[in-house]
Motif scaffolding. Structure first.
Motif, mmCIF file in Angstrom:
data_model
loop_
_atom_site.group_PDB
_atom_site.id
_atom_site.type_symbol
_atom_site.label_atom_id
_atom_site.label_comp_id
_atom_site.label_asym_id
_atom_site.label_seq_id
_atom_site.Cartn_x
_atom_site.Cartn_y
_atom_site.Cartn_z
ATOM 1 N N VAL A 126 0.851 -1.191 0.000
ATOM 2 C CA VAL A 126 0.000 0.000 0.000
ATOM 3 C C VAL A 126 0.884 1.237 0.000
ATOM 4 N N ALA A 127 0.522 2.244 -0.776
ATOM 5 C CA ALA A 127 1.242 3.511 -0.765
ATOM 6 C C ALA A 127 0.262 4.654 -0.549
ATOM 7 N N ASN A 128 0.732 5.678 0.155
ATOM 8 C CA ASN A 128 -0.012 6.928 0.305
ATOM 9 C C ASN A 128 0.855 8.013 -0.324
ATOM 10 N N ASP A 129 0.527 8.380 -1.542
ATOM 11 C CA ASP A 129 1.373 9.264 -2.346
ATOM 12 C C ASP A 129 0.891 10.712 -2.216
ATOM 13 N N TYR A 130 1.304 11.367 -1.122
ATOM 14 C CA TYR A 130 0.851 12.738 -0.877
ATOM 15 C C TYR A 130 1.223 13.663 -2.036
#
Length: 253
Positions: A126-130
């Motif tokens: 999972v990635a959270n690409d701000y």
């Protein structure tokens, strides 16, 4: 199987998820809150997709979806692990999360067909690409400062073997800010699927083991503030927790 990279007592370990906790290579079992989480894989070349969900493109006032993938690269210092802290610059007025399925390449290949693409996948995370929207100059040529700030891409907690994800193109995506659901979608709505992206990228460059493809995000962009807890979830892959911190935090830009 779900794999993790964690620091325990100052040492880096590989571990796997068990009912009792995280089991290290030496057999020791530790708990989630007693370790420092690192990115579950050490990123090599990282490809990030822009506007790969039609609803997100529409949210940004694009009337037509891209005709070919909009891809840009990320540097390694942008990545942090589960339960990490992301720095929000004081001059930013709109900084939003992006919940994404991250595809980890498992072996090298070039000119890979869509039919063979999954043979080159090692697994998923999972990635959270701000995105720091204030710095955006052009959606088709994103400014480096939008997507390459230190600490602005939490990833993890787990690296999940591809055999344990039955259909990566049918996974629910969800983001919560301070417990409130602010983003929901599904990988089924991608404009360019995982096989599409692997075929496209490998048509002009070699994909190597450890390369990562961040596959884009659905609609639901909300500004995040200092102190917010942001949770990004991908069905069957993981639940990634992150906190936004401000200038007073001991984090260098």
């Amino acid at each position: 199987m779900k794999h993790a990279r964690i620091a325990v007592d100052g040492l880096i370990h590989n571990g796997v998820e068990t009912e009792a906790g995280i089991k290290l290579e030496n057999g020791r079992v530790v708990q989630e809150n007693d370790v420092v989480w690192l990115p579950p894989v050490q990123p090599q070349t990282v490809f990030t997709l822009g506007l790969n969900f039609a609803d997100h493109a529409a949210e940004l006032s694009f009337k037509e979806a891209p005709k070919e993938p909009l891809v840009f690269l990320k540097g390694p210092n942008t990545f942090i692990g589960h339960r990490g802290k992301t720095y929000r610059p004081s001059d930013v007025t709109f900084m939003h999360y992006e919940c994404e399925l991250a595809v980890v390449i498992g072996k090298a290949g070039k000119n890979i067909s869509k039919e063979d693409a999954y043979d080159y996948v090692g697994g998923y995370t999972v990635a959270n690409d701000y995105a720091l929207r204030d710095y955006l100059e052009n959606y088709y040529r994103p400014n480096l400062r939008v997507k390459n700030r230190d600490t602005c891409t939490p990833i993890g907690p787990w690296f999940v073997d591809k055999e344990d994800v039955e259909d990566p193109m049918n996974l629910k995506l969800r983001t919560l800010v301070n417990g409130e659901v602010v983003q929901e979608g599904t990988t089924a709505d991608m404009i360019f699927s995982v096989p599409d992206l692997i075929e496209y990228l490998s048509s002009f460059m070699t994909l190597n083991k450890g390369d990562i493809i961040l596959t884009g995000t659905p609609k639901g962009s909300v500004d995040t503030k200092v102190g917010d807890e942001v949770i990004t979830e991908v069905e069957g892959v993981g639940r990634l927790v992150n906190t936004i911190v401000g200038e007073e935090a001991d984090i260098k830009q």
